[in-house]
Design a protein around this motif. Structure first.
Motif, mmCIF file in Angstrom:
data_model
loop_
_atom_site.group_PDB
_atom_site.id
_atom_site.type_symbol
_atom_site.label_atom_id
_atom_site.label_comp_id
_atom_site.label_asym_id
_atom_site.label_seq_id
_atom_site.Cartn_x
_atom_site.Cartn_y
_atom_site.Cartn_z
ATOM 1 N N ASN A 1 0.365 -1.348 -0.488
ATOM 2 C CA ASN A 1 -0.070 -0.024 -0.485
ATOM 3 C C ASN A 1 1.045 0.873 -0.071
ATOM 4 N N ASP A 2 0.244 2.916 0.040
ATOM 5 C CA ASP A 2 0.725 3.148 0.029
ATOM 6 C C ASP A 2 1.182 4.617 1.522
ATOM 7 N N TRP A 3 2.288 3.347 2.107
ATOM 8 C CA TRP A 3 2.027 4.157 3.973
ATOM 9 C C TRP A 3 3.925 4.362 3.300
ATOM 10 N N GLU A 4 3.299 5.374 4.404
ATOM 11 C CA GLU A 4 5.203 6.017 4.530
ATOM 12 C C GLU A 4 6.035 6.043 6.156
ATOM 13 N N SER A 5 6.699 5.965 5.927
ATOM 14 C CA SER A 5 7.487 5.561 7.424
ATOM 15 C C SER A 5 7.375 7.649 8.009
ATOM 16 N N ILE A 6 7.561 7.466 9.412
ATOM 17 C CA ILE A 6 7.511 8.732 9.977
ATOM 18 C C ILE A 6 9.048 9.463 9.742
ATOM 19 N N PHE A 7 9.983 8.408 9.202
ATOM 20 C CA PHE A 7 10.824 9.333 9.055
ATOM 21 C C PHE A 7 11.143 8.856 7.447
ATOM 22 N N GLY A 8 10.825 8.795 6.854
ATOM 23 C CA GLY A 8 11.332 9.454 5.158
ATOM 24 C C GLY A 8 11.191 8.014 4.410
ATOM 25 N N GLY A 9 10.688 7.781 3.244
ATOM 26 C CA GLY A 9 10.448 6.609 2.312
ATOM 27 C C GLY A 9 9.064 5.987 2.572
ATOM 28 N N PRO A 10 9.381 4.568 2.144
ATOM 29 C CA PRO A 10 7.465 3.880 2.167
ATOM 30 C C PRO A 10 8.246 3.507 3.560
ATOM 31 N N ALA A 11 6.546 2.672 4.132
ATOM 32 C CA ALA A 11 6.463 2.073 4.900
ATOM 33 C C ALA A 11 7.252 0.658 4.948
ATOM 34 N N TRP A 12 7.225 0.019 3.783
ATOM 35 C CA TRP A 12 7.525 -1.073 3.317
ATOM 36 C C TRP A 12 8.840 -1.680 3.338
ATOM 37 N N THR A 13 9.505 -2.815 3.621
ATOM 38 C CA THR A 13 10.474 -3.106 2.811
ATOM 39 C C THR A 13 10.527 -4.646 2.272
ATOM 40 N N GLN A 14 11.167 -5.202 1.394
ATOM 41 C CA GLN A 14 11.011 -6.144 0.296
ATOM 42 C C GLN A 14 11.747 -6.836 0.804
ATOM 43 N N VAL A 15 11.282 -8.318 1.620
ATOM 44 C CA VAL A 15 12.655 -9.322 1.143
ATOM 45 C C VAL A 15 13.021 -10.048 0.608
ATOM 46 N N PRO A 16 13.711 -10.954 0.366
ATOM 47 C CA PRO A 16 14.825 -12.071 -0.621
ATOM 48 C C PRO A 16 13.204 -13.104 -1.573
ATOM 49 N N ASP A 17 12.683 -13.674 -0.726
ATOM 50 C CA ASP A 17 11.241 -14.065 -1.414
ATOM 51 C C ASP A 17 10.060 -13.588 -1.772
ATOM 52 N N GLY A 18 10.502 -12.040 -1.256
ATOM 53 C CA GLY A 18 9.040 -11.201 -2.485
ATOM 54 C C GLY A 18 8.413 -11.058 -1.248
ATOM 55 N N GLN A 19 8.151 -11.073 -0.222
ATOM 56 C CA GLN A 19 6.596 -10.722 0.709
ATOM 57 C C GLN A 19 7.793 -9.205 1.293
ATOM 58 N N PRO B 1 -5.774 -0.824 3.961
ATOM 59 C CA PRO B 1 -6.127 0.495 3.480
ATOM 60 C C PRO B 1 -5.069 1.477 2.710
ATOM 61 N N ASP B 2 -5.026 1.923 2.173
ATOM 62 C CA ASP B 2 -3.704 3.497 1.257
ATOM 63 C C ASP B 2 -4.533 3.922 1.842
ATOM 64 N N ALA B 3 -3.850 4.882 2.503
ATOM 65 C CA ALA B 3 -3.529 6.376 3.806
ATOM 66 C C ALA B 3 -4.384 7.500 2.381
ATOM 67 N N ALA B 4 -3.628 7.009 1.088
ATOM 68 C CA ALA B 4 -4.472 7.937 -0.136
ATOM 69 C C ALA B 4 -3.634 9.348 0.198
ATOM 70 N N CYS B 5 -2.672 9.675 -0.022
ATOM 71 C CA CYS B 5 -2.203 11.038 0.477
ATOM 72 C C CYS B 5 -0.890 10.727 0.959
ATOM 73 N N THR B 6 0.566 12.054 0.389
ATOM 74 C CA THR B 6 1.263 12.424 0.819
ATOM 75 C C THR B 6 1.846 12.789 1.692
ATOM 76 N N GLY B 7 3.142 13.073 2.276
ATOM 77 C CA GLY B 7 3.377 13.679 3.397
ATOM 78 C C GLY B 7 2.810 12.981 5.282
ATOM 79 N N GLN B 8 2.337 12.308 4.925
ATOM 80 C CA GLN B 8 1.755 11.563 6.103
ATOM 81 C C GLN B 8 2.507 11.902 7.808
ATOM 82 N N SER B 9 3.739 12.048 7.356
ATOM 83 C CA SER B 9 4.266 12.240 8.964
ATOM 84 C C SER B 9 3.865 13.255 9.605
ATOM 85 N N LYS B 10 3.628 14.320 8.904
ATOM 86 C CA LYS B 10 3.075 16.243 9.484
ATOM 87 C C LYS B 10 2.122 16.382 9.190
ATOM 88 N N LEU B 11 1.166 15.232 8.967
ATOM 89 C CA LEU B 11 -0.404 14.831 9.762
ATOM 90 C C LEU B 11 -1.220 14.335 10.875
#
Length: 522
Positions: free
Chosen positions: A139-157, A211-221
């Motif tokens: 989904n579109d969730w963002e890390s509070i520290f910047g960038g996406p809130a998801w990291t991919q691992v070698p098996d694809g998840q 669900p998506d947050a449907a916005c950017t700059g989420q850490s400011k909100l």
């Protein structure tokens, strides 16, 4: 130590790695805190809150925990924590420790096991692993520290981390996670801690279906908009269970929520009688220097907690925000406003938090060399946001040269002009910020318990009464303001000679606060 101590307590936040270094390695530690307990007693606080000292790779200053039941060697040993709790209690100080339940370290044994396990396995169910979407994150969730809130691992998840990738979010729908934290709370309660400050208390539970947050700059909100991964109603079930654990121990053990939520009304939900005892009032911390804004926040805060019979809390700074001397304008103006804000804060009904160094009038350090910046925000923002290190620079205790009695060469360099701000330089100066805090904290214990009430005052001045024997006035303007004199002077944030007393009138200096006897006679 009286019952309901938390309703009026003055609680001092110790950022452990920057408070006092006992072994000379340049990093503050638990023996360093033990050595300074008498300083805290002399200051006049009721309790100390310790930031995380648990075993950690220190990707986020210890908020990435690998073992919740042990002390990281850079901070000492488990026996040091036990001795600190005991010695604080001997001095009449309560001890609150941080607990970090939203996420673990990526070096926690559970997460190491999860990475080695298959998708859908019980080990992965302790965290939030998902398949990607259209070749990208789930989904579109963002890390509070910047960038996406998801990291991919070698098996694809992908795994969720609302903070750094080294801080994977736990799955609080999993009973095993809940059982583990019940045990962690009991481990420290058994060792005598008086409560827990709950990191990211508004996290833990995510909206069904992610669900998506449907916005950017989420850490400011965080305090303006409902987000699908924060402040979900399901967190309250967790805190009702935690309250049962706290109440099963003697001595008024408490839970304190760090909850960034959109309104004071939402914050009050964490303080219902069967949930937590306190929550940080970030709306007060974020208030701009304005009489009308502060009055609005104070009214909203008191109204919100009245319905749940909880105290409000008041805080000006902590380890995550720019120090308020700098927020209020910096330099002499910022310090003048900060001193006035201190008297305002310390006279409000409820509990107050003091962040280490604010009693010295420390400003934010805004010019740290880039090579020493340690906050993960710096790297994750693509080296565009310097992060929180400027409010975490180690305390100056004594001497005229860095590290100013802190211990070894400090892990973040202190400005040379802090020589004038050391504890040693201020402790015998009656006009110092340290002396102001000591006297205000002393008088605060004597404040009448009667209800809070506003008094008539000119524009840009706040005035309120606590019973018949105490009035606080704060002039937020940059000009002197004349008003009726509320009584005799008890304490001033500015030099007393700046007050212009003439008969029944007083002219309040700019950016100043005064405590009055409230007798109206002068």
């Amino acid at each position: 130590m009286s019952n309901d101590w938390w309703r009026t307590a003055a609680i001092y936040q110790v950022y452990v790695r920057s408070f006092a270094d006992a072994n000379g390695d340049g990093i503050g530690d638990l023996p360093g805190v033990r050595a300074k307990l008498d300083y805290l007693v002399d200051l006049g606080v009721d309790a100390v809150w310790l930031t995380p000292f648990y075993t950690s790779p220190m990707a986020d200053g210890g908020y990435d925990v690998a073992d919740y039941r042990d002390v990281d060697p850079i901070f000492g040993k488990l026996s040091d924590a036990e001795a600190l709790i005991a010695e604080a209690h001997e001095r009449g100080l309560r001890v609150i420790v941080d607990v970090v339940p939203n996420h673990t370290s990526s070096q926690h044994p559970w997460f190491i096991e999860a990475l080695a396990a298959e998708p859908g396995s019980p080990a992965r169910e302790r965290y939030i692993f998902r398949d990607g979407r259209d070749g990208g994150p789930p989904n579109d969730w963002e890390s509070i520290f910047g960038g996406p809130a998801w990291t991919q691992v070698p098996d694809g998840q992908w795994y969720l981390h609302l903070f750094d990738s080294a801080q994977p979010d736990l799955n609080w729908q999993n009973p095993e996670v809940r059982e583990e934290f019940d045990g962690i709370l009991r481990f420290w309660l058994d060792r005598g801690v008086d409560g827990f400050r709950i990191d990211v208390a508004h996290g833990m539970v995510k909206a069904d279906g992610l669900p998506d947050a449907a916005c950017t700059g989420q850490s400011k909100l965080l305090t303006t908009r409902q987000l699908p991964y924060f402040d979900q109603d399901g967190v309250h079930e967790i805190y009702r269970e935690w309250r049962k654990i706290l109440d099963s121990y003697p001595g008024e053990r408490i839970g304190v929520a760090e909850a960034w939520v959109p309104s004071a009304e939402r914050l009050a939900r964490y303080l219902r009688p069967d949930e937590l005892h306190q929550a940080f009032n970030f709306h007060f911390l974020e208030a701009d220097w304005s009489a009308s804004i502060f009055r609005g926040v104070i009214d909203e805060s008191l109204e919100a907690v009245a319905g749940v019979n909880a105290p409000s809390t008041w805080v000006l700074s902590n380890h995550d925000v720019q120090r308020h001397v700098t927020r209020y304008g910096g330099g002499e103006l910022g310090l003048r406003r900060a001193r006035a804000a201190a008297l305002l804060t310390l006279s409000l009904p409820g509990s107050v938090y003091v962040y280490q160094g604010e009693e010295l009038g420390l400003p934010e350090v805004t010019d740290l060399p880039e090579e020493v910046l340690a906050d993960p925000t710096w790297k994750r923002s693509g080296y565009t946001e310097r992060g929180r290190d400027g409010c975490r620079v180690p305390l100056p205790w004594s001497g005229t040269e860095p590290p100013f009695g802190f211990g070894g060469p400090a892990w973040l360099p202190q400005p040379r002009d802090w020589a004038a701000l050391t504890v040693e330089a201020q402790q015998s100066d009656p006009g110092s910020t340290l002396s102001l805090y000591r006297e205000a904290l002393r008088q605060r214990r004597e404040l009448p318990a009667e209800e809070f009430a506003w008094c008539d005052a000119p524009d840009e001045v706040l005035a309120f009464r606590r019973g018949e024997a105490f009035v606080c006035t704060v002039n937020f303007s940059s000009s002197p303001v004349t008003m009726r004199r509320p009584g005799s002077v008890r304490l001033t944030s500015c030099p007393a000679e700046e007050l212009d007393l003439a008969g029944d009138a007083v002219t309040l200096p700019p950016n100043s606060a005064v405590w009055w006897s409230g007798d109206g006679n002068g």
